[in-house]
Write a protein that holds these residues in place. Sequence first.
Motif, PDB file in Angstrom:
ATOM      1  N   ARG A   1       0.919  -1.262   0.110  1.00 19.12           N
ATOM      2  CA  ARG A   1      -0.133   0.023  -0.163  1.00 19.12           C
ATOM      3  C   ARG A   1       0.826   1.266  -0.124  1.00 19.12           C
TER       4      ARG A   1
ATOM      5  N   ARG B   1       0.612   5.551   0.157  1.00 17.51           N
ATOM      6  CA  ARG B   1      -0.195   6.724   0.124  1.00 17.51           C
ATOM      7  C   ARG B   1       0.996   7.975   0.115  1.00 17.51           C
ATOM      8  N   LYS B   2       0.602   9.086  -0.397  1.00 17.25           N
ATOM      9  CA  LYS B   2       1.220  10.505  -0.315  1.00 17.25           C
ATOM     10  C   LYS B   2       0.421  11.089   0.821  1.00 17.25           C
TER      11      LYS B   2
ATOM     12  N   ASP C   1       0.041   1.723   7.631  1.00 18.12           N
ATOM     13  CA  ASP C   1      -1.130   1.148   7.330  1.00 18.12           C
ATOM     14  C   ASP C   1      -2.237   1.748   7.915  1.00 18.12           C
TER      15      ASP C   1
ATOM     16  N   ALA D   1      -4.098  12.821   3.165  1.00 17.01           N
ATOM     17  CA  ALA D   1      -3.325  11.611   2.357  1.00 17.01           C
ATOM     18  C   ALA D   1      -3.951  11.053   1.149  1.00 17.01           C
ATOM     19  N   MET D   2      -3.329  10.471   0.233  1.00 11.33           N
ATOM     20  CA  MET D   2      -4.069  10.292  -1.180  1.00 11.33           C
ATOM     21  C   MET D   2      -3.394   8.905  -1.428  1.00 11.33           C
ATOM     22  N   GLU D   3      -4.155   8.085  -1.976  1.00 13.23           N
ATOM     23  CA  GLU D   3      -3.943   6.569  -2.107  1.00 13.23           C
ATOM     24  C   GLU D   3      -3.201   6.432  -3.692  1.00 13.23           C
TER      25      GLU D   3
ATOM     26  N   GLN E   1      -9.035  13.410  -0.921  1.00 13.43           N
ATOM     27  CA  GLN E   1      -7.964  13.334   0.070  1.00 13.43           C
ATOM     28  C   GLN E   1      -8.563  12.909   1.267  1.00 13.43           C
ATOM     29  N   HIS E   2      -7.902  12.026   2.163  1.00 10.33           N
ATOM     30  CA  HIS E   2      -8.150  11.710   3.605  1.00 10.33           C
ATOM     31  C   HIS E   2      -7.688  12.720   4.433  1.00 10.33           C
TER      32      HIS E   2
END
Length: 304
Positions: free
Chosen positions: A49, A51-52, A94, A124-126, A150-151
């Motif tokens: 996984r 994420r940025k 994670d 965060a971006m996946e 974005q989260h």
Amino acid sequence: MAPKESPPLLREIHLRKDAVVRAYTLNEHNYGESGIEYLLVHRNGEKTRIRKFRCDVKFLGGPPEAYQDGDNRRLFTTGTISNTVLALGAEHSDGEPEAYALALARRLTDAAPSVQATVVHLSAMEFTAIPGAAPGPARHFTGPPGGALQHTATVRLGRDADLHVFGGLDGLELFATSGATFTGFPRDFYTTTPHQPDRALGISCRIAWRYNRPSADYGKCRLNAYRAATRAFAEHTSNSSQHTFHHLARAVLDACQDTDSVRIEGIHQTRPLLDLGPFLPDQDVIYGVQDSQTSPVTVEVNRS
């Protein structure tokens, strides 16, 4: 609600023996580090996984002597902030952004006893795995597009253990080709907006919610919030962008029982249907994009 600042700090400077004493007040003061960007890669043997992340940290208050006298003995360096963000990221590769932000706020507040409060904001971006021919876990990924959802997470932790944890979604774009209305508004001498019984509606927004307990199920709440907002938009007859933002906020609040407040900020996007009649009659497939001038809307709904 932001943590309370400490009382203003007074300084007296004596210019000379017979001079009038001048007092200066050190009021609001804060510092930190922003724009810390990095990739978190989580590998568990079967799945990778990526994420940025972007992290912004702000210390509210701080050692007054650093500002007044240039005395750095209690000044927590911004380089140490960056290293702390990266080191703790390895432990949350994670995890949900809220849990990561909460761990950062606690660690930084403990490490910098001269500050009154710490505010940590994460987004965060996946990344998406690219299917490949090689067996096993994916090794190739494509980054999120420019307008990716974005989260987000924000944690405010005060020296007196006053804690606020927020989750959110940023960059949510919604568009209805018809079914929205805009009528019944007052007309002024300068009003040219026509009454629109059926119009297209586009909005771009960020949704933030405040958790009513720090041990909430962050991932479940975010998923429920996204589903509730998109479903509410699809099932809603909009009378205005204000009406729609309030409807979405209520839907998210109803869907996430671990929250006590929802705030939606965004813009009503102008999406007029372009008239191509002179050369393409009976076509209604192209909408104009006019985002340089925007109509901002903010709604906050609390649980009562």
